[in-house]
Write a protein that holds these residues in place. Structure first.
Motif: not given
Length: 353
Positions: A256-284
């Protein structure tokens, strides 16, 4: 090699690059360009690491001599051709005992513009916007001061960064008396930033969470360059990785990732939300890893920003199609370390190309 009670290492690095770009606009709306850059970089470096009981001390110095020759339509150009002679020191002091660890570090680094940023071509986007390179760009000199404190599974970092001649995208009038905005990279004399992060990574049997809370804020006087607003809003960010062990060879992760709105350089960025999932299995015996992943599960990750410039204000609000489901396979053909492997000399220069 061993020197007194520490380790001394030294070496050299040399690169030579030739970049040649031709841009021809047959409609003659914007001018054509023919740029060639020949650049040679010779560097020498030395580092010394010393350990005294619970203390560790490291110091290093790198010297770079760079010659960059710029040609336009085969003619040598004096102003964009440059010669640099720079020293880049680094110093670190650390202390560690039982579950505690503290380290203070300082370093000076350089970031050179990519060759595509140094060309003189002008690209036609639409009747109101052009974009192009800037042959007069200078490298960015970065000085960083960082403090890192660790106790068991807790880690706290705080840092300060000073950037001289930072490169930022900037919009200005293409020509006086027109309504055309010209977008290009420019150097800006002073750009400072502050950052801090707290990371907790405990382990509860089969469950291994990692929670990182971070803060970032720029100190940059955008109004000094003609903007109508002050751009100093800080960013607060949450990254939460949840790993679940399933037997000896499989594990799953919810991110889970969340970022508030913020400024960088000459830009203002809106808030951001993201959810990822992963399943992995190893062999050999871990050489082969098969992963099933799902990114941006709830389709929330949008590119949303507003840029403030002397001649225009522009913005973007778009979904950039980051939602995906996939299967990946990776196989390590050489699981043992090889003393003959290189350390990546020249990688920074290859990235510029």
């Amino acid at each position: 090699m061993t020197c007194w009670r520490g380790e001394l290492s030294a070496g050299t690095e040399m690169t030579h690059s030739n970049s040649h770009g031709i841009y021809n606009n047959i409609e003659q709306i914007v001018r054509s360009s023919d740029d060639e850059i020949k650049e040679s970089n010779m560097a020498g470096f030395a580092e010394y690491h010393l350990r005294l009981d619970n203390w560790s001390i490291g110091a290093g110095l790198r010297y770079e001599a760079v010659t960059s020759d710029y040609y336009s339509f085969g003619q040598y150009q004096t102003e964009p051709s440059r010669k640099y002679h720079d020293l880049f020191p680094n110093l670190s002091v650390g202390w560690q005992k039982n579950k505690w660890g503290i380290q203070l570090g300082y370093n000076k680094r350089i970031s050179r513009p990519g060759y595509y940023q140094l060309n003189s071509n002008i690209q036609y986007d639409n009747r109101y916007e052009y974009e192009g390179g800037n042959p007069l760009l200078r490298p960015t000199i970065k000085q960083n001061l960082d403090l890192n404190v660790t106790y068991s599974w807790l880690n706290f970092t705080v840092g300060y960064s000073h950037n001289k001649d930072i490169r930022l995208s900037f919009g200005d009038l293409f020509q006086e008396g027109t309504e055309i905005t010209m977008w290009t990279n420019r150097n800006f004399d002073k750009f400072e930033s502050y950052n801090a992060a707290l990371t907790a990574s405990p382990k509860f049997g089969f469950y291994s969470p990692t929670l990182t809370l971070s803060y970032y804020q720029q100190q940059f006087d955008a109004q000094a360059y003609g903007t109508a607003v002050s751009l100093d809003k800080p960013q607060f960010e949450v990254n939460f990785r949840n790993w679940f062990t399933i037997g000896k060879t499989a594990k799953a992760m919810l991110y889970l990732h969340y970022s508030t709105s913020h400024d960088y350089g000459f830009n203002h960025y809106a808030h951001e939300l993201n959810v990822n999932a992963r399943m992995q299995k190893s062999f050999l015996d871990g050489s082969l890893i098969v992963s099933l992943f799902a990114n941006d599960i709830f389709r929330n990750l949008r590119e949303r920003w507003t840029g403030y410039y002397p001649v225009t204000t522009m913005g973007k609000d778009a979904y950039v199609y980051t939602q995906s489901i996939g299967l990946s396979l990776s196989y390590d053909f050489n699981t043992t370390r090889s003393k003959y492997k290189g350390t990546g000399a020249g990688n920074a220069e290859k990235n510029r190309l």
